[in-house]
Design an enzyme around this catalytic site. Structure first.
Site, short mmCIF file in Angstrom:
data_model
loop_
_atom_site.label_atom_id
_atom_site.label_comp_id
_atom_site.label_asym_id
_atom_site.label_seq_id
_atom_site.Cartn_x
_atom_site.Cartn_y
_atom_site.Cartn_z
N ARG A 1 0.88 -1.59 0.26
CA ARG A 1 -0.65 0.43 -0.46
C ARG A 1 0.64 1.33 -0.49
NH1 ARG A 1 -4.04 2.05 4.84
NH2 ARG A 1 -5.44 3.58 3.55
N HIS B 1 0.04 4.92 -2.95
CA HIS B 1 0.10 5.79 -2.09
C HIS B 1 0.99 6.50 -2.42
CE1 HIS B 1 -4.19 5.52 -0.02
NE2 HIS B 1 -3.96 4.50 -0.56
N ASN C 1 -4.30 8.83 3.92
CA ASN C 1 -3.46 8.11 4.56
C ASN C 1 -3.23 8.48 6.84
OD1 ASN C 1 -1.86 7.66 2.77
ND2 ASN C 1 -1.13 9.20 1.98
N HIS D 1 -5.52 -6.19 -1.78
CA HIS D 1 -6.45 -6.08 -0.64
C HIS D 1 -6.92 -7.85 -0.13
CE1 HIS D 1 -8.44 -2.13 -0.70
NE2 HIS D 1 -7.30 -1.44 -0.63
#
Length: 328
Positions: free
Chosen positions: A72, A76, A104, A203
């Protein structure tokens, strides 16, 4: 006394024109941008990749959840200013960083692992390997560590000297986004609907905070009743915002295709998960990956490589940070 005048040849004129075009291009771009390469550190730091892999494996052996967190971080980072390590920067007097962005804050984690990896790499070859590249390699190694696919990571990124909270909040998907918004955000980064669905498969590992899925389990109708009831036990209608739940309730610590099987059963934890199986443009991909794990692995790996190509800093742009949390 006269001057000798030499008429330029056609070849010379063509050469001169090409030279001028090249120089103008360099001036307008500010630097010469090199391409990323999987062999970038082969000579400059031949032990870089093995050092990163060892540190990542150690971190995940301590906490299995860290695999999802490291993947992740790379995602991001790439969605804001490109894959430039900007997410890792702490706030300064000249900019407000991305860590505090809504998507975040209190959610993105693993910074201490990246710091440890960077420290080990600096001991091997100081000032050579960028934090942006460490994020890219760590994401791949995290996938492999929990049984997921591998891929060749293209390297040669440099680190940004700035970060932007506002850009993070406008570019990173939110848990409440609908399908059209998700497709638009990914398209903005050069990623199509198929790649979006494949990347969402990360995920299959990791956990989410109650605040990100509370509305779904209490108010949405496109959800399995038993699944919603189970999730409510750890996520009250009020309070407990930081309570965690595995995104994939079946195999939360293994990288597999159960995530897609859950969506077909209306057991997607986040709205942004379930909407992938609610629109004609993405349903077929979910169905395909639920039936064919090898196809999911292949497409996920290809999408991760493509995502890693989003606007990297190369050549003389940016810097190689000594510490990932601050500029030199």
């Amino acid at each position: 006394m006269g001057f000798l005048v030499v008429k330029p040849t056609r070849v010379f004129c063509v050469y001169l024109a090409c030279f001028l075009v090249t120089m103008l291009s360099l001036v307008s771009n500010g630097s010469c941008h090199a391409k990323l390469s999987s062999t970038f550190y082969d000579k400059a730091c031949p032990n870089a990749l093995s050092t990163i892999q060892s540190a990542v494996r150690t971190a995940i052996s301590r906490e299995r959840r860290m695999a999802g967190s490291l993947i992740r971080l790379h995602f991001h980072d790439c969605f804001v200013q490109g894959c430039d390590g900007s997410l890792l920067l702490e706030d300064t007097s000249s900019f407000t960083g991305e860590r505090g962005a809504f998507q975040n804050s209190g959610s993105v984690r693993g910074f201490e692992v990246v710091d440890e990896v960077k420290s080990r790499v600096e001991n091997v070859c100081p000032g050579v390997v960028s934090c942006a590249d460490i994020l890219a390699v760590a994401a791949r190694d995290a996938s492999v560590a929990v049984g997921g696919p591998t891929w060749k990571v293209k390297l040669g990124r440099r680190d940004s000297r700035t970060a932007s909270k506002s850009q993070a909040e406008s570019n990173i998907p939110r848990a409440s986004d609908d399908l059209s918004v998700l497709i638009s955000l990914f398209k903005r980064k050069g990623l199509n609907a198929k790649e979006m669905v494949a990347l969402s498969g990360s995920h299959t590992i990791g956990q989410a905070q109650c605040i990100t899925f509370r509305n779904r389990i209490y108010n949405e109708t496109d959800i399995d009743a038993g699944f919603a009831s189970t999730r409510r036990r750890g996520c009250p209608s009020n309070g407990g915002d930081a309570n965690l739940a595995p995104i994939d309730l079946v195999t939360p610590n293994s990288f597999d295709n159960n995530y897609y099987k859950n969506l077909i059963k209306r057991k997607g934890l986040l709205k942004t998960d379930q909407v992938l199986f609610s629109g004609s443009s993405t349903n077929n991909f979910v169905t395909k990956y639920s039936n064919d794990q090898a196809a999911f692995y292949s497409d996920f790996a290809a999408a991760m490589v493509k995502m890693g190509d989003i606007d990297p800093l190369t050549g003389s742009s940016g810097e190689i940070r000594r510490r990932c949390k601050s500029i030199n």
